[in-house]
Motif scaffolding. Sequence first.
Motif, mmCIF file in Angstrom:
data_model
loop_
_atom_site.group_PDB
_atom_site.id
_atom_site.type_symbol
_atom_site.label_atom_id
_atom_site.label_comp_id
_atom_site.label_asym_id
_atom_site.label_seq_id
_atom_site.Cartn_x
_atom_site.Cartn_y
_atom_site.Cartn_z
ATOM 1 N N VAL A 1 0.853 -1.188 0.000
ATOM 2 C CA VAL A 1 0.000 0.000 0.000
ATOM 3 C C VAL A 1 0.888 1.237 0.000
ATOM 4 C CG1 VAL A 1 -1.800 1.286 1.205
ATOM 5 C CG2 VAL A 1 -1.830 -1.224 1.222
ATOM 6 N N LEU B 1 3.599 1.991 -9.532
ATOM 7 C CA LEU B 1 2.635 0.896 -9.644
ATOM 8 C C LEU B 1 2.883 0.064 -10.902
ATOM 9 C CD1 LEU B 1 -0.659 2.686 -8.532
ATOM 10 C CD2 LEU B 1 0.507 0.845 -7.309
ATOM 11 N N SER C 1 1.657 -7.189 -6.103
ATOM 12 C CA SER C 1 0.340 -6.600 -5.938
ATOM 13 C C SER C 1 0.451 -5.336 -5.099
ATOM 14 C CB SER C 1 -0.600 -7.597 -5.242
ATOM 15 O OG SER C 1 -1.850 -7.024 -4.967
ATOM 16 N N VAL D 1 -1.302 -1.127 -4.377
ATOM 17 C CA VAL D 1 -2.360 -0.149 -4.588
ATOM 18 C C VAL D 1 -1.952 1.162 -3.932
ATOM 19 C CG1 VAL D 1 -3.623 -0.879 -2.518
ATOM 20 C CG2 VAL D 1 -4.838 0.332 -4.339
ATOM 21 N N ASP E 1 -8.620 1.520 4.925
ATOM 22 C CA ASP E 1 -8.094 1.059 3.638
ATOM 23 C C ASP E 1 -7.323 -0.255 3.794
ATOM 24 O OD1 ASP E 1 -9.108 3.214 2.191
ATOM 25 O OD2 ASP E 1 -7.287 4.411 2.421
ATOM 26 N N ILE F 1 -7.886 -3.705 1.841
ATOM 27 C CA ILE F 1 -6.860 -4.169 0.896
ATOM 28 C C ILE F 1 -6.216 -5.459 1.374
ATOM 29 C CG2 ILE F 1 -4.638 -3.588 -0.159
ATOM 30 C CD1 ILE F 1 -5.580 -0.599 0.085
#
Length: 285
Positions: free
Chosen positions: A12, A28, A37, A39, A88, A92
């Motif tokens: 994150v 990203l 992965s 975000v 968040d 996530i």
Amino acid sequence: MEGVTMSGVPIVLVHGFYHGAWAWTDVLHELAALGRSAVAVDMAGHGLRAVPLAGAGRRPFDPVAYSTEPSGIADVGLDAAADLLISDLHRIGRGGPVILVGHSMGGAVLTRVAEQAPALVTHLVYLTAYMPASGTACITYPSQPEGQDNLFMKLLVADPVATGALRIDPRNSDPAEQANIREAFYGDVDERTSAAATALLTCDAPMAMGTDSTTLTERGWGAVPRTYVTCSRDRTIPLALQELFIAQADAAFPANPTSVVALDASHSPFLSMPDRVAEIIAGVA
């Protein structure tokens, strides 16, 4: 990208003052190419959560009105920012821990979140970010000897106490002012990208986030592994101040020393060297 499978602990990414999730776009892409992965999220009061200033769009422009208008995000402190980020992380990470990366003032939010919810974070990465000592407000650091060379404070165009915000004027077309913003934030970023990023900056950052502080404990923030990425050419958080953050953390929690990675970069390596930033984050993972 064909054949790449996303794997590992979710990553994150949290931006700094005036920016938004958009700042991490290139990182990203690089992380995706590495099969990671990740975000990016908007910090409270920023990005799609910002509150525009009426004075910023008024024509003809009135600099007095612009510098005195109360900020719509004056009440956004570290509590609000941490609550949003924790929400968040739950979504996530789906209840599991994540790797949490923060830039600039985003680091103060990382610190608060890791203290309040250490089980949600498996590793903290501070990218030339504020990593304040226990009980210390971030706003005190620029006036310390290690931070006095910063160029950021010279960008402020309003009284933070009166407006409730640290206000800049990224829409000012004066070439000298645009050069000041670039030198403070984007010193080694190519001119075209720097101009595009400046056009996306918000005007206000909440003063409350700078004046709030977090009390750190061994079972909270002090227990979470951390990496600090220093940037030697940063003119907003000078290298000496970055090194002070590391020294204070290691003195307070010697059993959990900070891992350090050095970059020859300015304040925004996510724009000037996103591939290298992604490699460092993926390496932590």
